[in-house]
Write an enzyme that holds these catalytic residues in place. Structure first.
Site, PDB file in Angstrom:
ATOM      1  N   ARG A 184       2.981   6.479  11.842  1.00 11.19           N
ATOM      2  CA  ARG A 184       2.284   6.188  12.903  1.00 11.19           C
ATOM      3  C   ARG A 184       1.915   7.315  13.874  1.00 11.19           C
ATOM      4  O   ARG A 184       3.108   8.140  14.262  1.00 11.19           O
ATOM      5  CB  ARG A 184       3.194   5.152  13.563  1.00 11.19           C
ATOM      6  N   ASN A 219       0.738  -1.217  -0.162  1.00 11.09           N
ATOM      7  CA  ASN A 219      -0.177  -0.023  -0.035  1.00 11.09           C
ATOM      8  C   ASN A 219       0.798   1.167   0.066  1.00 11.09           C
ATOM      9  O   ASN A 219       0.316   2.283   0.430  1.00 11.09           O
ATOM     10  CB  ASN A 219      -0.846   0.071   1.206  1.00 11.09           C
ATOM     11  N   HIS A 245      -7.653   6.179  10.033  1.00  5.59           N
ATOM     12  CA  HIS A 245      -6.606   5.575   9.096  1.00  5.59           C
ATOM     13  C   HIS A 245      -7.017   4.832   8.206  1.00  5.59           C
ATOM     14  O   HIS A 245      -7.462   3.684   8.016  1.00  5.59           O
ATOM     15  CB  HIS A 245      -6.056   4.595  10.409  1.00  5.59           C
ATOM     16  N   GLN A 287      -5.996   3.666  18.535  1.00  6.98           N
ATOM     17  CA  GLN A 287      -6.883   3.410  17.266  1.00  6.98           C
ATOM     18  C   GLN A 287      -7.885   2.338  17.910  1.00  6.98           C
ATOM     19  O   GLN A 287      -7.469   1.385  18.157  1.00  6.98           O
ATOM     20  CB  GLN A 287      -6.214   3.103  16.181  1.00  6.98           C
TER      21      GLN A 287
HETATM   22  P1  NAI Z   1      10.266   1.095   4.510  1.00  8.16           P
HETATM   23  O1  NAI Z   1      10.964   0.044   5.354  1.00  8.16           O
HETATM   24  O2  NAI Z   1      10.438   1.096   2.976  1.00  8.16           O
HETATM   25  O3  NAI Z   1      10.964   2.364   4.756  1.00  8.16           O
HETATM   26  C1  NAI Z   1      11.363   3.017   6.038  1.00  8.16           C
HETATM   27  C2  NAI Z   1      12.299   4.058   5.896  1.00  8.16           C
HETATM   28  O4  NAI Z   1      12.485   4.666   7.237  1.00  8.16           O
HETATM   29  C3  NAI Z   1      13.765   3.333   5.779  1.00  8.16           C
HETATM   30  O5  NAI Z   1      14.414   3.952   4.802  1.00  8.16           O
HETATM   31  C4  NAI Z   1      14.282   3.444   7.125  1.00  8.16           C
HETATM   32  O6  NAI Z   1      15.795   3.668   6.995  1.00  8.16           O
HETATM   33  C5  NAI Z   1      13.709   4.630   7.535  1.00  8.16           C
HETATM   34  N1  NAI Z   1      13.986   5.124   8.972  1.00  8.16           N
HETATM   35  C6  NAI Z   1      13.703   4.119  10.274  1.00  8.16           C
HETATM   36  N2  NAI Z   1      13.965   4.836  11.582  1.00  8.16           N
HETATM   37  C7  NAI Z   1      14.408   6.039  11.065  1.00  8.16           C
HETATM   38  C8  NAI Z   1      14.401   7.125  11.824  1.00  8.16           C
HETATM   39  N3  NAI Z   1      14.789   6.912  13.335  1.00  8.16           N
HETATM   40  N4  NAI Z   1      14.821   8.324  11.230  1.00  8.16           N
HETATM   41  C9  NAI Z   1      14.749   8.416  10.012  1.00  8.16           C
HETATM   42  N5  NAI Z   1      14.410   7.400   9.230  1.00  8.16           N
HETATM   43  C10 NAI Z   1      14.204   6.137   9.484  1.00  8.16           C
HETATM   44  O7  NAI Z   1       8.826   1.329   4.923  1.00  8.16           O
HETATM   45  P2  NAI Z   1       7.573   2.033   3.879  1.00  8.16           P
HETATM   46  O8  NAI Z   1       6.658   1.060   3.098  1.00  8.16           O
HETATM   47  O9  NAI Z   1       7.973   3.374   3.151  1.00  8.16           O
HETATM   48  O10 NAI Z   1       6.677   2.365   5.299  1.00  8.16           O
HETATM   49  C11 NAI Z   1       6.884   3.090   6.382  1.00  8.16           C
HETATM   50  C12 NAI Z   1       5.792   3.127   7.438  1.00  8.16           C
HETATM   51  O11 NAI Z   1       4.785   3.811   7.075  1.00  8.16           O
HETATM   52  C13 NAI Z   1       5.512   1.951   8.018  1.00  8.16           C
HETATM   53  O12 NAI Z   1       6.437   1.171   8.633  1.00  8.16           O
HETATM   54  C14 NAI Z   1       4.159   2.049   8.590  1.00  8.16           C
HETATM   55  O13 NAI Z   1       4.412   2.498   9.941  1.00  8.16           O
HETATM   56  C15 NAI Z   1       3.650   3.361   7.785  1.00  8.16           C
HETATM   57  N6  NAI Z   1       2.692   2.945   6.786  1.00  8.16           N
HETATM   58  C16 NAI Z   1       1.286   3.649   7.103  1.00  8.16           C
HETATM   59  C17 NAI Z   1       0.189   3.135   6.260  1.00  8.16           C
HETATM   60  C18 NAI Z   1      -1.079   3.978   6.513  1.00  8.16           C
HETATM   61  O14 NAI Z   1      -2.135   3.602   6.021  1.00  8.16           O
HETATM   62  N7  NAI Z   1      -0.978   5.076   7.105  1.00  8.16           N
HETATM   63  C19 NAI Z   1       0.188   2.477   5.451  1.00  8.16           C
HETATM   64  C20 NAI Z   1       1.629   1.737   5.296  1.00  8.16           C
HETATM   65  C21 NAI Z   1       2.687   2.099   5.902  1.00  8.16           C
END
Ligand code: NAI
Length: 358
Positions: free
Chosen positions: A256, A117, A309, A285
């Site tokens: 989040r 997503n 959400h 939530q």
């Molecule tokens: P991803 O794993 O591809 O990318 C996450 C990035 O955040 C990585 O590059 C990582 O190095 C970076 N990161 C981790 N800790 C960090 C920090 N302390 N400071 C800076 N960068 C940091 O994950 P993706 O697919 O981009 O998803 C990210 C988040 O989005 C998910 O973990 C989820 O919490 C949220 N999400 C929300 C949705 C919604 O419906 N609102 C749906 C899908 C994801």
């Protein structure tokens, strides 16, 4: 095997719309498949407290499936009771509802449908940025009230062109946000992430990495949060960090809720230090009726772009994460290797690099 799924109730909408797959009613479309293999499949939305169906059934479940939209929180004490649990599947992206360290200790694998997503969320982020910068919500509300006073809206409406936008986290979603911002001719696109983008990927979107978070936020007109929730991001955006934001900056968080301190954000918006806050994720939530983010406003009565959400649960996304959940289960039952990108926790080891530097 016993498979337990914690999903949200879709009620009438789910009965009328079978593509609402992530609901209790439509069960991710998994029942015929699981029952054909002789598995027991139990689905519930009741997830809070020791008397909940979730806590009752987790005790002898082999597999837990849950979505980030209505998560069954798999804490260490619950894992201790879940003697048969071997696999936890997130139907979607973001597995912070599982205590990752405890899953390692209990040898419970945690998998998610990586990428399912991410475009859905990136689109929502760009929409939210535009909503805030262009002061859309108050303009629409004025029309519904039967009023027409352009100056009351235009006094706080801007163009995105020429603004500096930065993402905390430049992974799948953060990078897609940067890609989608390119045609808006922003002044600069920045990112803050401990993992650097390759030079080619940086160049493709014209983004620059800033290593210091305070410096990063002080340069941005718009900050978007696209990092997972983990020990290093919980409460990251708090009163102290907000004091380094530009006065009148806009903040969008679809990652989040708990990455932002709820009261500190509400206070910053009320004082006008933040001009707007938008997102779809909450620290609890479903969000309680009196959650400060529901009603918070900037001094001009706007700046609130909150929704429930749903950014990552469009019907397109639901089809992808339902199919991806089935693939993960199939691989597991048939002893086939999983897609490595889906594995957050393997047996006894964190495999994803996104849940904090280890
Ligand atoms: P991803 O794993 O591809 O990318 C996450 C990035 O955040 C990585 O590059 C990582 O190095 C970076 N990161 C981790 N800790 C960090 C920090 N302390 N400071 C800076 N960068 C940091 O994950 P993706 O697919 O981009 O998803 C990210 C988040 O989005 C998910 O973990 C989820 O919490 C949220 N999400 C929300 C949705 C919604 O419906 N609102 C749906 C899908 C994801």
């Amino acid at each position: 095997m016993k498979i337990l799924a914690v999903l949200y109730n879709g009620f009438k909408a789910a009965k009328a719309e079978p593509r609402l797959l992530g609901t209790v009613e439509n069960e991710l479309g998994l029942r015929p498949y699981l029952e054909s293999l002789g598995h027991e499949f139990y689905v519930t939305s009741d997830k809070e407290g020791p008397q909940s169906e979730f806590q009752k059934h987790i005790v002898d479940a082999d597999i837990l499936i849950t979505t980030p939209f209505h998560p069954g929180y798999l804490t260490r004490p619950i894992m201790e009771k879940a003697k048969n649990l071997k696999l936890c599947v997130t139907a979607g992206v973001g597995s912070d509802h599982v205590d990752i360290n405890a899953a390692v200790d209990h040898k419970i694998q945690v998998l998610e449908v990586t990428g399912s997503n991410v475009t859905s969320v990136a689109e929502h982020v760009v929409m939210s940025i535009l909503n805030l910068v262009r002061n859309f919500v108050p303009a629409h509300e004025m029309i519904e009230r039967g009023e027409w006073q352009v100056s009351d809206i235009a006094r706080n409406a801007f163009d995105l062109e020429g603004k500096t936008v930065g993402t905390i986290g430049a992974g799948r979603i953060g990078y897609r946000v940067l890609q989608r911002l390119v045609p808006f001719d922003c002044k600069e696109l920045l990112y803050f992430d401990y993992a650097s983008l390759s030079a080619e990927r940086e160049q493709a979107v014209g983004a620059r990495r800033i290593n210091d978070l305070q410096e990063f936020v002080s340069k941005c007109d718009v900050v978007t949060v696209n990092a997972p929730l983990h020990d290093g991001t919980r409460g990251l955006i708090n009163k102290k960090l907000l004091s380094h934001f530009k006065k009148g900056a806009w903040l969008v968080n679809t990652a989040r809720g708990a990455i932002c301190e709820a009261d500190d954000v509400a206070e910053a918006l009320k004082s006008g230090h933040l001009n707007g806050y938008a997102g779809d994720v909450w620290n609890v939530q479903p969000a309680p009726k009196d959650h400060p983010w529901r009603q918070m406003k900037n001094p001009l009565g706007g700046g609130n772009g909150m929704t429930p959400h749903y950014s990552g649960t469009t019907l397109d996304a639901q089809a992808r994460y339902a199919a991806g959940t089935k693939t993960i289960l199939q691989n597991y039952f048939e002893g086939k290797p999983q897609n490595p990108a889906d594995v957050i926790v393997g047996v006894g080891k964190v495999e994803s690099a996104s849940y904090g530097q280890r």
